[in-house]
Design an enzyme around this catalytic site. Structure first.
Site, mmCIF file in Angstrom:
data_model
loop_
_atom_site.group_PDB
_atom_site.id
_atom_site.type_symbol
_atom_site.label_atom_id
_atom_site.label_comp_id
_atom_site.label_asym_id
_atom_site.label_seq_id
_atom_site.Cartn_x
_atom_site.Cartn_y
_atom_site.Cartn_z
ATOM 1 N N SER A 31 68.248 52.960 47.374
ATOM 2 C CA SER A 31 69.345 53.916 47.296
ATOM 3 C C SER A 31 70.699 53.193 47.290
ATOM 4 O O SER A 31 70.925 52.321 46.462
ATOM 5 C CB SER A 31 69.231 54.910 48.462
ATOM 6 O OG SER A 31 70.057 56.027 48.269
ATOM 7 N N HIS A 44 63.384 61.707 47.417
ATOM 8 C CA HIS A 44 64.210 60.535 47.668
ATOM 9 C C HIS A 44 63.771 59.744 48.902
ATOM 10 O O HIS A 44 63.679 58.518 48.863
ATOM 11 C CB HIS A 44 65.675 60.941 47.810
ATOM 12 C CG HIS A 44 66.615 59.777 47.841
ATOM 13 N ND1 HIS A 44 66.809 58.937 46.759
ATOM 14 C CD2 HIS A 44 67.405 59.289 48.842
ATOM 15 C CE1 HIS A 44 67.677 57.995 47.085
ATOM 16 N NE2 HIS A 44 68.052 58.175 48.341
ATOM 17 N N ASP A 90 63.428 63.272 42.513
ATOM 18 C CA ASP A 90 64.109 62.573 43.602
ATOM 19 C C ASP A 90 64.909 63.534 44.487
ATOM 20 O O ASP A 90 64.837 63.490 45.699
ATOM 21 C CB ASP A 90 65.029 61.500 43.014
ATOM 22 C CG ASP A 90 65.775 60.718 44.063
ATOM 23 O OD1 ASP A 90 65.286 59.661 44.473
ATOM 24 O OD2 ASP A 90 66.861 61.173 44.489
#
Length: 293
Positions: free
Chosen positions: A102, A274, A219
């Site tokens: 990320s 995610h 995601d």
């Protein structure tokens, strides 16, 4: 001499060692850089995957700017992450792998650009907003509860906003001029904002041997999700894929060169949220494991 020749002929493994084609010191160390609101504890499962599949691998999750501290400006974070990475790589003459999740993927992008003569072998970017972020996600509502996505630029593209990590990669496609003029992080990394160190940063980035880009349509945080593969919105919020991005076509930071070398791997996985990327075994075995040798 004849005895030595018979030994080599009878041992293909020894012959390969003599030719230098087999690693004799095990797997390269893996360095993990966490994402926003994360810390080392979120990466215990991923570390376990690595050591199970590649026994003896040294795995380091850099313990810096954890949780709320991850909101500090990215340039501030990069300086400290660089010191931590240098301390690890100095002990690994054969190189390390960099696995970054990320927001951590952007920190790693900067590390690789700023560090001359680094010895990072593979850079694995796990669901990172490499071309920026633009979306009304839960993270955004928590950070800016009074704003929707088309208003956030008012905060992010200011001197105050640029001290918040998310604003360093906020890329409003409807405010292109402000993004290029006011964002002091992402446009510089991607060569969209010319600067004196651009050539040097490009050369540094190209020292990596493999770039692995991982992301997927479910995601739920990286918006658009194609940003994890260097795609992004145009002004009408249509997706422009990586190879049609101007920074790719002009090879601003070396991405096109890496692709021409055959050193860019793109992995798409559906059905992964995610926060699940670093604990999903299928993602690890299908997208990551082969590059950590």
């Amino acid at each position: 001499m004849d005895t030595a020749r018979r030994t080599v002929r009878g041992s293909p493994a020894l012959l390969l060692l003599l030719l230098g084609t087999v690693r004799i010191d095990g797997y390269r160390p893996v360095v993990i850089v966490h994402g926003i609101f994360d810390g080392p504890k979120q990466f215990k499962t991923l570390s376990q995957f690595i050591t199970e599949m590649h026994p003896g691998t040294e795995v380091s999750v850099i313990d810096l700017y954890d949780n709320l501290h991850s909101l500090r400006s990215l340039w501030t974070q990069v300086q400290d992450f660089r010191k931590a990475l240098d301390a690890i790589t100095l002990k690994a003459p054969d190189g390390v792998h960099l696995l970054c999740f990320s927001q951590g993927g952007l920190i790693c992008r900067a590390l690789l650009s700023l560090a001359p003569r680094h010895n990072v072998h593979a850079f694995v970017s796990l669901s990172s907003p490499l071309s920026g972020q633009y979306g009304d996600t839960d993270y955004l509502r928590w950070l800016f509860p009074s704003f929707i996505k088309n208003k956030v630029f008012r905060v992010c593209y200011s001197s105050v906003g640029q001290k918040v990590s998310v604003c360093d990669y906020w890329n409003d496609p409807h405010q292109r001029y402000r993004y290029l003029q006011s964002n002091t992080f992402l446009p510089m990394l991607n060569g969209e904002r010319p600067h004196l160190l651009q050539k040097e940063w490009r050369e540094n980035f190209l020292l990596i041997k493999k770039l692995v880009l991982i992301g997927g349509p479910d995601d739920g945080v990286i918006t658009p999700w194609q940003s994890s593969h260097f795609g992004f919105y145009d002004i009408d919020e249509n997706i422009v894929e990586m190879r049609n991005q101007e920074f790719y076509k002009s090879d601003r930071f070396g991405l096109k060169t890496l692709a021409a070398r055959g050193d860019v791997s793109v992995c798409v996985r559906s059905g992964v949220k995610h926060v699940e990327w670093h604990s999903n075994r299928t993602v690890f075995t299908g997208c990551i494991e082969r590059w950590l040798t």
